[in-house]
Scaffold this active site. Structure first.
Site, PDB file in Angstrom:
ATOM      1  CB  ALA A  71      -0.933  -0.012   1.204  1.00  0.00           C
ATOM      2  CG  ASN A 153      -3.971   2.803  10.297  1.00  0.00           C
ATOM      3  OD1 ASN A 153      -4.566   3.805   9.896  1.00  0.00           O
ATOM      4  ND2 ASN A 153      -2.765   2.856  10.793  1.00  0.00           N
ATOM      5  CB  SER A 201      -1.689  -3.811   1.650  1.00  0.00           C
ATOM      6  OG  SER A 201      -0.519  -4.379   2.173  1.00  0.00           O
ATOM      7  CG  HIS A 203       1.409  -6.927   4.980  1.00  0.00           C
ATOM      8  ND1 HIS A 203       1.514  -6.573   6.300  1.00  0.00           N
ATOM      9  CD2 HIS A 203       1.541  -5.781   4.282  1.00  0.00           C
ATOM     10  CE1 HIS A 203       1.715  -5.260   6.387  1.00  0.00           C
ATOM     11  NE2 HIS A 203       1.734  -4.759   5.168  1.00  0.00           N
ATOM     12  CB  THR A 239      11.973  -8.963 -12.154  1.00  0.00           C
ATOM     13  OG1 THR A 239      12.987  -8.673 -13.113  1.00  0.00           O
ATOM     14  CG2 THR A 239      11.575 -10.422 -12.240  1.00  0.00           C
ATOM     15  CB  CYS A 325       3.728   2.713   9.254  1.00  0.00           C
ATOM     16  SG  CYS A 325       3.456   1.263   8.254  1.00  0.00           S
TER      17      CYS A 325
HETATM   18  N1  PLP Z   1      -2.360   2.229   4.799  1.00  0.00           N
HETATM   19  C1  PLP Z   1      -2.909   1.708   5.916  1.00  0.00           C
HETATM   20  C2  PLP Z   1      -4.261   2.167   6.355  1.00  0.00           C
HETATM   21  C3  PLP Z   1      -2.208   0.772   6.669  1.00  0.00           C
HETATM   22  O1  PLP Z   1      -2.747   0.270   7.781  1.00  0.00           O
HETATM   23  C4  PLP Z   1      -0.919   0.367   6.227  1.00  0.00           C
HETATM   24  C5  PLP Z   1      -0.115  -0.587   7.012  1.00  0.00           C
HETATM   25  O2  PLP Z   1       0.158  -0.393   8.164  1.00  0.00           O
HETATM   26  C6  PLP Z   1      -0.398   0.915   5.051  1.00  0.00           C
HETATM   27  C7  PLP Z   1      -1.156   1.847   4.375  1.00  0.00           C
HETATM   28  C8  PLP Z   1       0.941   0.504   4.508  1.00  0.00           C
HETATM   29  O3  PLP Z   1       0.788  -0.756   3.912  1.00  0.00           O
HETATM   30  P1  PLP Z   1       2.029  -1.597   3.352  1.00  0.00           P
HETATM   31  O4  PLP Z   1       2.666  -2.224   4.551  1.00  0.00           O
HETATM   32  O5  PLP Z   1       1.422  -2.591   2.418  1.00  0.00           O
HETATM   33  O6  PLP Z   1       2.933  -0.659   2.637  1.00  0.00           O
END
Ligand code: PLP
Length: 381
Positions: A71, A153, A201, A203, A239, A325
């Site tokens: 993402a 999130n 995303s 994961h 790739t 993050c």
């Molecule tokens: N956006 C949101 C709302 C998220 O919760 C996260 C992950 O914590 C991300 C973006 C970033 O995703 P990715 O780990 O796939 O870069």
């Protein structure tokens, strides 16, 4: 005992997914762009099958799906591709204060490096974007991109994406929706609502890490983020990560089949979790309670307790104070601050996020542990 209640940070890979990733690492490991032999053809077929599975879950045609590393990359591609190399003074990014750092930090960097305008709209006490503020922000001659996520999130609260889309369209703006937390979890397709660009995303939905996609409607053109070999229609060179892409496709297929039963079970567990804590502990509150929320997320404030001490004391329960993050940043969560919480209250909140593999027995154990730790820490104060 180790209990994982941090599924909004990442989810464990489903075994049914891992089986395919393994096969495309060890057996069908060809380069999907090799056009002259069987190794390449096998990998290409698998990538295109996965693209179809992702497209089914997004509800958009396969030719609008472009694979990315996740993402964050999808968001960077959309924002940087929109800002581009020219006419910066004629462009504006509009976002809201509770967005993920992938949107907020990238927008701030772009504002600093170019003359693009940035406006950050406030949110209410549930983390929901102020629609009146959004409407006013689009009252401009500039070409706007509105970047607002589907579900938060940290809180799990769900934005009013239908209205955001309508306001964006009426204001001539592009709507970029980060659906990382809701995709594959809260409804069968993300096209239950509309946007010009979706970011997803793998994961966050039991697929492997390092893979995701950006879904771009035909009406939108963006500057490519990564140039080189011309892969992904020239939008994203390099790739292809075929084991990741195949795994992501399978994760989408499983989500399509299982999301409803998963959701039902997880909602029951989350509601029981919250009701039991509210009944057994005084002076606690639930952030976002009362607004539409994802079924799996519970962000709880424990008055008078430092959440970091609580998490340390409950050592075998994996949960978090904020998004992984932004966990390198020692300040309070910007999301909780945006709701209007004081620093002290924001430092008292813990996010618990349940998932497909969470069990009732784990919730029972977590409830005992949380209650015990909160009572113990309150006695020390
Ligand atoms: N956006 C949101 C709302 C998220 O919760 C996260 C992950 O914590 C991300 C973006 C970033 O995703 P990715 O780990 O796939 O870069």
């Amino acid at each position: 005992m180790h209990i994982y209640l941090d599924n909004n940070s990442t989810t464990p890979v489903d075994e049914r997914v891992a089986k395919y990733c393994h096969e495309y690492c060890l057996e069908n490991w060809g380069n999907a762009s090799s056009r002259e032999h069987r190794y390449g053809w096998n990998a290409r077929d698998a990538v295109e099958e996965a693209r179809y599975l992702v497209s089914e879950l997004t509800g958009s045609p396969s030719n609008t799906i472009f694979f990315t590393s996740g993402a964050t990359e999808g968001i960077n591609y959309a924002l940087r591709g929109f800002v581009g190399f020219r006419d910066w003074h004629k462009k504006k990014i509009v976002t809201c204060a509770a967005e993920h750092s992938a949107v907020l930090t990238t927008s701030q960097i772009l504002q600093r490096l170019t003359s693009v305008e940035l406006e950050v709209i406030p949110v209410d006490s549930y983390g929901i974007c102020c629609l009146e503020g959004l409407q006013k922000s689009l009252n401009t001659d500039k070409h706007c991109l509105v970047a607002i996520m589907s579900a938060n999130n940290e809180l799990g609260t769900v934005q009013n994406t239908d209205s955001i889309y309508e306001i964006s369209k009426n204001g001539g703006a592009i709507f970029l929706c980060d659906t990382s937390q809701s995709f594959g979890k809260s409804s069968p397709t993300i096209q239950d609502f509309d946007a010009d660009i979706f970011v997803v995303s793998s994961h966050k939905m039991y697929g492997p890490k390092g893979i995701g996609a950006v879904v771009i409607k035909d009406s939108v053109t963006l500057e490519p983020l990564i140039t080189g070999g011309g892969q992904e229609g020239g939008v994203r060179g390099g790739t292809l990560n075929s084991p990741g892409i195949v795994g992501f496709g399978v994760a989408c297929r499983i989500a399509k089949e299982d999301w409803e039963s998963d959701n039902h079970r997880i909602t029951k567990m989350r509601d029981r979790f919250e009701a039991t804590l509210l009944a057994s502990l005084s002076d606690i509150w639930i952030n976002g309670l009362g607004a539409p929320r994802l079924s799996n997320t519970s962000n709880i404030g424990f008055h008078g307790i430092d959440a970091k001490n609580l998490i340390r004391d409950m050592h075998d329960i994996a949960c978090s104070t904020k998004s992984a993050c932004s966990s390198g940043d020692s300040g309070p969560s910007h999301v909780l601050k945006a709701l209007g919480l004081t620093d002290k209250d924001a430092y008292s909140c813990v996010r618990f996020s349940l998932g497909r593999f969470t069990t009732d027995a784990e919730i029972d154990y977590a409830l005992k542990k949380i209650t015990h730790s909160v009572q113990k820490l309150r006695q020390i104060i």
